[in-house]
Write a protein that holds these residues in place. Structure first.
Motif, short mmCIF file in Angstrom:
data_model
loop_
_atom_site.label_atom_id
_atom_site.label_comp_id
_atom_site.label_asym_id
_atom_site.label_seq_id
_atom_site.Cartn_x
_atom_site.Cartn_y
_atom_site.Cartn_z
N GLY A 130 39.46 42.30 42.49
CA GLY A 130 38.96 42.43 41.13
C GLY A 130 38.11 41.24 40.68
N VAL A 131 37.77 41.27 39.40
CA VAL A 131 36.89 40.27 38.81
C VAL A 131 37.70 39.06 38.39
CG1 VAL A 131 35.38 39.84 36.83
CG2 VAL A 131 35.25 42.02 38.04
N PRO A 180 38.18 38.81 31.17
CA PRO A 180 38.26 39.82 30.11
C PRO A 180 39.00 41.06 30.62
CG PRO A 180 36.04 38.95 30.29
CD PRO A 180 36.80 38.41 31.47
N ALA A 181 39.98 41.50 29.85
CA ALA A 181 40.78 42.67 30.25
C ALA A 181 40.82 43.67 29.10
CB ALA A 181 42.19 42.25 30.63
N TYR A 182 40.77 44.94 29.48
CA TYR A 182 40.78 46.01 28.48
C TYR A 182 42.20 46.28 28.00
CZ TYR A 182 35.90 47.09 29.45
OH TYR A 182 34.54 47.00 29.57
N TRP A 219 39.33 51.89 31.99
CA TRP A 219 39.48 50.83 30.98
C TRP A 219 39.92 49.56 31.72
CZ3 TRP A 219 41.01 51.81 25.30
CH2 TRP A 219 40.29 52.91 24.80
N SER A 220 39.01 49.07 32.51
CA SER A 220 39.30 47.93 33.37
C SER A 220 37.98 47.25 33.70
CB SER A 220 40.00 48.42 34.65
OG SER A 220 40.63 47.37 35.32
N THR A 221 37.97 45.93 33.70
CA THR A 221 36.72 45.21 33.96
C THR A 221 36.32 45.40 35.42
OG1 THR A 221 37.18 43.61 32.23
CG2 THR A 221 35.60 42.96 33.92
N GLU A 222 35.20 46.08 35.62
CA GLU A 222 34.72 46.34 36.98
C GLU A 222 33.70 45.30 37.41
OE1 GLU A 222 35.40 49.48 38.89
OE2 GLU A 222 37.12 49.47 37.55
#
Lengths: 373, 89
Positions: free
Chosen positions: A61-62, A80-82, A102-105
């Motif tokens: 992930g990011v 940043p997280a949703y 709903w997740s930082t891609e």
């Protein structure tokens, strides 16, 4: 005058410094950090000397990292997280019908806040969320007003499968006045610090839509948005099918069809003190993302787009297939120095507003982002 | 007590030594591990708490079925392996 550049690439972050010498100064790579990691964007925060980097690990992930000393030491900070996606909500990308995660891609924009808010950062992401940090990236809050705007559900992917927010301009006159751009979803503006938003893409044209939708502000694909520091009502957009300029704070946009050698591209930079001077790195078209006739050129206007010069000195003029992404062209705070990098790993710098270019490297990983410190 | 191991490749970013953690489901076991190692959580789970798209979790050699809620059962002497999927490149 900036003597340092940060370059985010597919396989690491590079620091480039200008070194005095005879017969002239030269730019050289002085550091390589996060080697082999995919760095989508880098932000040197000119207010405090900090540097922020977003990494996109294919599996993990990011992640965001920051340095407080110009890049010598790095530490992880918050990503940043949703918020939790509410049960039963229908949120799908309109073209594919696939659910919007709903997740930082991807971190696709990272900007310093207003000078009056030294700890504030703004962050744009795929799938389209805008985030703000008030503590130098130690925590992030989703700007819910934009994410929950009914029109956000109509945003669609441009280039990527998901919509993304890639450009953030904080008005130098007012910290609460922020303009952002979305692929695809137009240009959005808040004047109250993110409490309310309106789409401001009137005048833009989307050649990829049926005739009755071409001037719909919500379907526009701005590839990159920049704002003139000294004249903040002046904005430039390199759009999917052309170049657009606003002189009234994004209330209206005028198409600039005179860009040579082509109107297609991703990158745009505006002179910080002269809103009529802007630079572009054109490609043939959306279907042919290569330089025209295999020649890498920079297009410059000095008169608000009435005419353009094609700048070539120092750039390869045969069999060059470099593409410059949207964050990979930058101008320093004086407006004299420019730099741009490409998908084939070339990096050039100019100290005379683009009249001539020096090659820094032709062997970097694919370049995503170039920023002067 | 279930034993949990992680892919070697994650160690470069965040140390995740083999550990033991109590719990009857993958969610319970992993949340105990992440309570003690909070940075590791975001490397394995996405913003919604589901297994990241290119990560895989095995229990006694079998890939888990519920990647969203991680409700697959873990025996008391189970082996939970957190690995990378080759789909991630």
């Amino acid at each position: 005058m900036s003597d340092r550049l940060y370059v985010a690439t597919r396989k690491g972050v590079f620091t480039i410094a200008r070194r005095k010498g005879r017969p002239r100064a030269r730019w050289a790579i002085t550091r390589a950090d996060f080697l082999a990691d995919n760095a989508s964007i880098v932000l040197p925060d000119r207010r405090e000397g900090a540097v922020y980097v977003a990494l996109g690990h294919g599996h993990f992930g990011v992640k965001l990292h920051r340095s407080r000393d110009g890049g010598r030491k790095w530490e992880p900070c918050a990503t940043p997280a949703y918020p939790p996606k509410p049960e039963g909500i229908e949120d799908r990308e309109p073209n594919s019908g696939k659910p919007i995660p709903w997740s930082t891609e991807l971190v696709w924009a990272l900007e310093a806040g207003h000078d009056s808010e030294p700890g504030t950062l703004w962050c744009g992401t795929l799938p389209g969320g805008l985030f703000r940090s008030r503590d130098r990236g130690s925590s992030w809050q989703l700007v819910e007003s934009l994410w929950r705007h009914p029109k956000r559900r109509e945003w669609f992917g441009g280039g990527a499968e998901l919509p993304g927010l890639h450009s953030i301009c904080v008005d130098p006159r007012d910290a609460r006045h922020v303009t952002v751009a979305v692929s695809c979803g137009g240009v959005w503006l808040t004047r109250d610090g993110g409490t309310s938003w309106e789409c401001r893409a009137q005048g833009m044209r989307a050649a990829y839509m049926p005739a009755e939708r071409q001037y719909d502000p919500h379907v526009q694909d701005p590839h990159h948005l920049v704002q003139c520091r000294a004249e903040p009502d002046a904005l430039w957009v390199q759009h999917h099918n052309g170049v657009f300029r606003s002189t009234d704070g994004a209330a209206s946009w005028e198409e600039i069809p005179t860009v040579k050698p082509a109107v297609f591209g991703f990158a745009v930079a505006v002179h910080p003190e002269d809103a009529g001077t802007a630079w572009f790195v054109p490609g043939v078209s959306d279907e042919q993302r290569i330089p025209v006739k295999g020649r890498v050129v920079v297009a410059r206007t000095r008169n608000g787009g009435s005419s353009f010069q094609v700048l070539t000195k120092g750039l390869p003029q045969e069999h060059a297939y470099d593409l410059t992404y949207r964050h990979a062209l930058d101008v320093d705070e004086t407006g004299d120095r420019l730099a741009f990098g490409t998908t084939t790993g070339a990096l050039w710098v100019s100290e005379n507003q683009g009249d001539s270019w020096e090659t820094i490297s032709e062997h970097l990983p694919p370049v995503y982002c170039v920023r002067f410190a | 007590m279930p034993r949990v191991t992680f892919t070697q490749n994650i160690q470069r970013h965040v140390p995740c030594p083999p550990t033991e953690a109590d719990g009857g489901t993958v969610r319970e076991v992993l949340e105990r591990v992440f309570a003690a190692n909070p940075r590791a959580r975001d490397y394995v789970l996405d913003d919604q708490g589901a297994v990241r798209r290119h990560m895989v979790v095995f229990v006694n050699g079998r890939q888990i079925r519920d990647r969203t809620h991680l409700s697959d059962a873990v025996p008391s002497n189970g082996e939970v392996c957190v690995m990378q999927a080759l789909s991630g490149g």
